[in-house]
Design an enzyme around this catalytic site. Sequence first.
Site, PDB file in Angstrom:
ATOM      1  N   ALA A   1       0.768  -1.116   0.199  1.00  0.00           N
ATOM      2  CA  ALA A   1       0.017   0.102   0.106  1.00  0.00           C
ATOM      3  C   ALA A   1       0.855   1.212  -0.001  1.00  0.00           C
ATOM      4  O   ALA A   1       1.925   1.205   0.493  1.00  0.00           O
ATOM      5  CB  ALA A   1      -0.865   0.073   1.068  1.00  0.00           C
TER       6      ALA A   1
ATOM      7  N   GLU B   1       0.282  -9.568  -0.483  1.00  0.00           N
ATOM      8  CA  GLU B   1      -1.055  -9.967  -0.329  1.00  0.00           C
ATOM      9  C   GLU B   1      -1.786 -10.127  -1.793  1.00  0.00           C
ATOM     10  O   GLU B   1      -2.688 -10.969  -2.007  1.00  0.00           O
ATOM     11  CB  GLU B   1      -2.113  -8.773   0.325  1.00  0.00           C
ATOM     12  CG  GLU B   1      -1.592  -9.031   1.889  1.00  0.00           C
ATOM     13  CD  GLU B   1      -1.934  -7.883   2.926  1.00  0.00           C
ATOM     14  OE1 GLU B   1      -1.476  -6.656   2.545  1.00  0.00           O
ATOM     15  OE2 GLU B   1      -2.706  -8.197   3.549  1.00  0.00           O
TER      16      GLU B   1
ATOM     17  N   GLY C   1       0.811  -5.163   0.850  1.00  0.00           N
ATOM     18  CA  GLY C   1      -0.292  -5.298   0.034  1.00  0.00           C
ATOM     19  C   GLY C   1       0.220  -6.021  -0.995  1.00  0.00           C
ATOM     20  O   GLY C   1      -0.651  -6.418  -1.949  1.00  0.00           O
TER      21      GLY C   1
ATOM     22  N   GLU D   1       4.271  -4.527   7.580  1.00  0.00           N
ATOM     23  CA  GLU D   1       3.077  -3.640   8.156  1.00  0.00           C
ATOM     24  C   GLU D   1       3.399  -3.226   9.678  1.00  0.00           C
ATOM     25  O   GLU D   1       3.115  -2.153  10.092  1.00  0.00           O
ATOM     26  CB  GLU D   1       1.666  -4.267   8.046  1.00  0.00           C
ATOM     27  CG  GLU D   1       1.422  -4.229   6.627  1.00  0.00           C
ATOM     28  CD  GLU D   1       1.550  -5.361   5.629  1.00  0.00           C
ATOM     29  OE1 GLU D   1       2.525  -6.057   6.079  1.00  0.00           O
ATOM     30  OE2 GLU D   1       0.786  -5.371   4.872  1.00  0.00           O
TER      31      GLU D   1
HETATM   32  N1  CAA Z   1       4.490   3.232  -0.402  1.00  0.00           N
HETATM   33  C1  CAA Z   1       4.945   4.541  -0.968  1.00  0.00           C
HETATM   34  N2  CAA Z   1       5.954   4.819  -1.432  1.00  0.00           N
HETATM   35  C2  CAA Z   1       6.865   3.634  -1.687  1.00  0.00           C
HETATM   36  C3  CAA Z   1       6.671   2.471  -0.944  1.00  0.00           C
HETATM   37  C4  CAA Z   1       5.271   2.313  -0.514  1.00  0.00           C
HETATM   38  N3  CAA Z   1       5.010   1.236   0.247  1.00  0.00           N
HETATM   39  N4  CAA Z   1       7.755   1.712  -1.269  1.00  0.00           N
HETATM   40  C5  CAA Z   1       8.559   2.243  -1.881  1.00  0.00           C
HETATM   41  N5  CAA Z   1       8.169   3.520  -2.133  1.00  0.00           N
HETATM   42  C6  CAA Z   1       8.807   4.642  -2.756  1.00  0.00           C
HETATM   43  C7  CAA Z   1       9.934   5.211  -1.816  1.00  0.00           C
HETATM   44  O1  CAA Z   1       9.358   6.297  -0.998  1.00  0.00           O
HETATM   45  C8  CAA Z   1      10.963   5.915  -2.886  1.00  0.00           C
HETATM   46  O2  CAA Z   1      10.342   6.984  -3.549  1.00  0.00           O
HETATM   47  P1  CAA Z   1      11.258   8.335  -3.658  1.00  0.00           P
HETATM   48  O3  CAA Z   1      12.237   8.067  -4.455  1.00  0.00           O
HETATM   49  O4  CAA Z   1      10.189   9.386  -3.955  1.00  0.00           O
HETATM   50  O5  CAA Z   1      11.781   8.553  -2.368  1.00  0.00           O
HETATM   51  C9  CAA Z   1      10.849   4.936  -4.087  1.00  0.00           C
HETATM   52  O6  CAA Z   1       9.611   4.384  -3.963  1.00  0.00           O
HETATM   53  C10 CAA Z   1      12.102   3.850  -3.947  1.00  0.00           C
HETATM   54  O7  CAA Z   1      11.874   3.314  -2.839  1.00  0.00           O
HETATM   55  P2  CAA Z   1      13.333   3.204  -2.184  1.00  0.00           P
HETATM   56  O8  CAA Z   1      14.249   4.474  -2.270  1.00  0.00           O
HETATM   57  O9  CAA Z   1      12.921   3.173  -0.403  1.00  0.00           O
HETATM   58  O10 CAA Z   1      14.064   1.810  -2.418  1.00  0.00           O
HETATM   59  P3  CAA Z   1      14.988   1.098  -1.632  1.00  0.00           P
HETATM   60  O11 CAA Z   1      15.632   0.095  -2.769  1.00  0.00           O
HETATM   61  O12 CAA Z   1      16.031   1.631  -0.686  1.00  0.00           O
HETATM   62  O13 CAA Z   1      14.181  -0.047  -0.752  1.00  0.00           O
HETATM   63  C11 CAA Z   1      12.121  -0.998  -0.173  1.00  0.00           C
HETATM   64  C12 CAA Z   1      13.062  -0.567  -1.138  1.00  0.00           C
HETATM   65  C13 CAA Z   1      12.889  -2.018   0.696  1.00  0.00           C
HETATM   66  C14 CAA Z   1      11.108  -1.939  -0.866  1.00  0.00           C
HETATM   67  C15 CAA Z   1      11.424  -0.044   0.567  1.00  0.00           C
HETATM   68  O14 CAA Z   1      11.024   1.087  -0.564  1.00  0.00           O
HETATM   69  C16 CAA Z   1      10.570  -0.083   1.524  1.00  0.00           C
HETATM   70  O15 CAA Z   1      10.615  -0.597   2.693  1.00  0.00           O
HETATM   71  N6  CAA Z   1       9.115   0.065   1.080  1.00  0.00           N
HETATM   72  C17 CAA Z   1       8.120  -0.015   1.788  1.00  0.00           C
HETATM   73  C18 CAA Z   1       7.544  -1.480   1.822  1.00  0.00           C
HETATM   74  C19 CAA Z   1       6.367  -1.665   3.026  1.00  0.00           C
HETATM   75  O16 CAA Z   1       6.532  -1.291   3.988  1.00  0.00           O
HETATM   76  N7  CAA Z   1       5.190  -2.034   2.421  1.00  0.00           N
HETATM   77  C20 CAA Z   1       4.129  -2.286   3.189  1.00  0.00           C
HETATM   78  C21 CAA Z   1       3.246  -1.084   3.022  1.00  0.00           C
HETATM   79  S1  CAA Z   1       1.835  -1.072   4.164  1.00  0.00           S
HETATM   80  C22 CAA Z   1       0.593  -2.047   3.465  1.00  0.00           C
HETATM   81  O17 CAA Z   1       0.934  -2.760   2.597  1.00  0.00           O
HETATM   82  C23 CAA Z   1      -0.445  -2.137   4.513  1.00  0.00           C
HETATM   83  C24 CAA Z   1      -1.474  -3.543   4.144  1.00  0.00           C
HETATM   84  O18 CAA Z   1      -1.500  -4.184   4.442  1.00  0.00           O
HETATM   85  C25 CAA Z   1      -1.948  -3.172   2.956  1.00  0.00           C
END
Ligand code: CAA
Length: 261
Positions: free
Chosen positions: A67, A115, A112, A135
């Site tokens: 998400a 999922e 997500g 999450e």
């Molecule tokens: N939401 C919004 N933006 C996201 C994102 C997310 N879930 N995942 C990555 N991005 C964005 C980053 O903010 C970044 O944007 P900017 O370039 O504008 O800063 C871009 O994508 C590239 O990401 P990173 O620079 O962070 O890339 P990385 O290689 O350093 O790391 C990663 C990759 C480990 C996947 C890291 O991006 C990360 O941890 N992302 C979040 C993953 C996460 O927590 N997902 C769960 C979300 S909650 C959910 O899904 C709820 C549910 O149950 C439905």
Amino acid sequence: MGYEYIKFEKEPTGVGILTIHRPKALNALNWDTLRDLGNFVENDLPKEKLRALIITGSGDKAFVAGADIAQMSGMSSTEFKDYVDYAHKVYGLITDNPCPSIAAINGYALGGGCELALACDIRIASEKAKLGFPEVKLGIFPGWGGSQRITRIMGNGKAKELIFTGEMVSAEEALSHGLVEKVVPHEVIMKEAKELAESIAKRAPLAVSAAKKAVNSGSEMELQKALELEKTLIDSCFDTEDRAEGMKAFLEKRDPEFKGK
Ligand code: CAA
């Protein structure tokens, strides 16, 4: 079909490829992307002649990173509830679609995103993929079907370990826990997904759909009821033109030509 955040192409083999396309945010499902996915699956996914659907992510790094955290952080409780409700609806449409689906996990499948892969019937992962449910690091838990679908796949203990720690696992580890069915070299993920989809696409489509329903619905039922459902579904297959063609082709030692009738 004007979609900004998804792409779809259908190959002559009857295999459809649906790509989540928001690579600058690792295909994270913000509202617009989720809505594109939902509208497409609900209204524009071909009903006829689509024999297998592959879902994958745009770019080389991510399937879907979950998400959209930036968007979620500014939501009201009501907006968040709508977001969750809608994601459940969309993932349910994928799970319940008669057409079998394959998640081609070409990179991060987190929250997500994982999922979404679980809403598909079969998961193939690139050896570079990383899967998990981060999450709890954000103060929520996998609530787009993940806490329920994953426990039915890998059992409560391992699922709880993944969910409670929020740690990612490698594709190989995911394979060992049944979270994915196959791990392949990164460069051939789409080739492998297409080969699998094509081998499904060649089979009698009504039989494949009936088998999907038998497994999905039957696994939610008490055994006797599930066995009754199985009987109803196989009887419905017997009355199809494809059943007659499949058996005739076997006896004539030729490949069957299934029409989905
Ligand atoms: N939401 C919004 N933006 C996201 C994102 C997310 N879930 N995942 C990555 N991005 C964005 C980053 O903010 C970044 O944007 P900017 O370039 O504008 O800063 C871009 O994508 C590239 O990401 P990173 O620079 O962070 O890339 P990385 O290689 O350093 O790391 C990663 C990759 C480990 C996947 C890291 O991006 C990360 O941890 N992302 C979040 C993953 C996460 O927590 N997902 C769960 C979300 S909650 C959910 O899904 C709820 C549910 O149950 C439905």
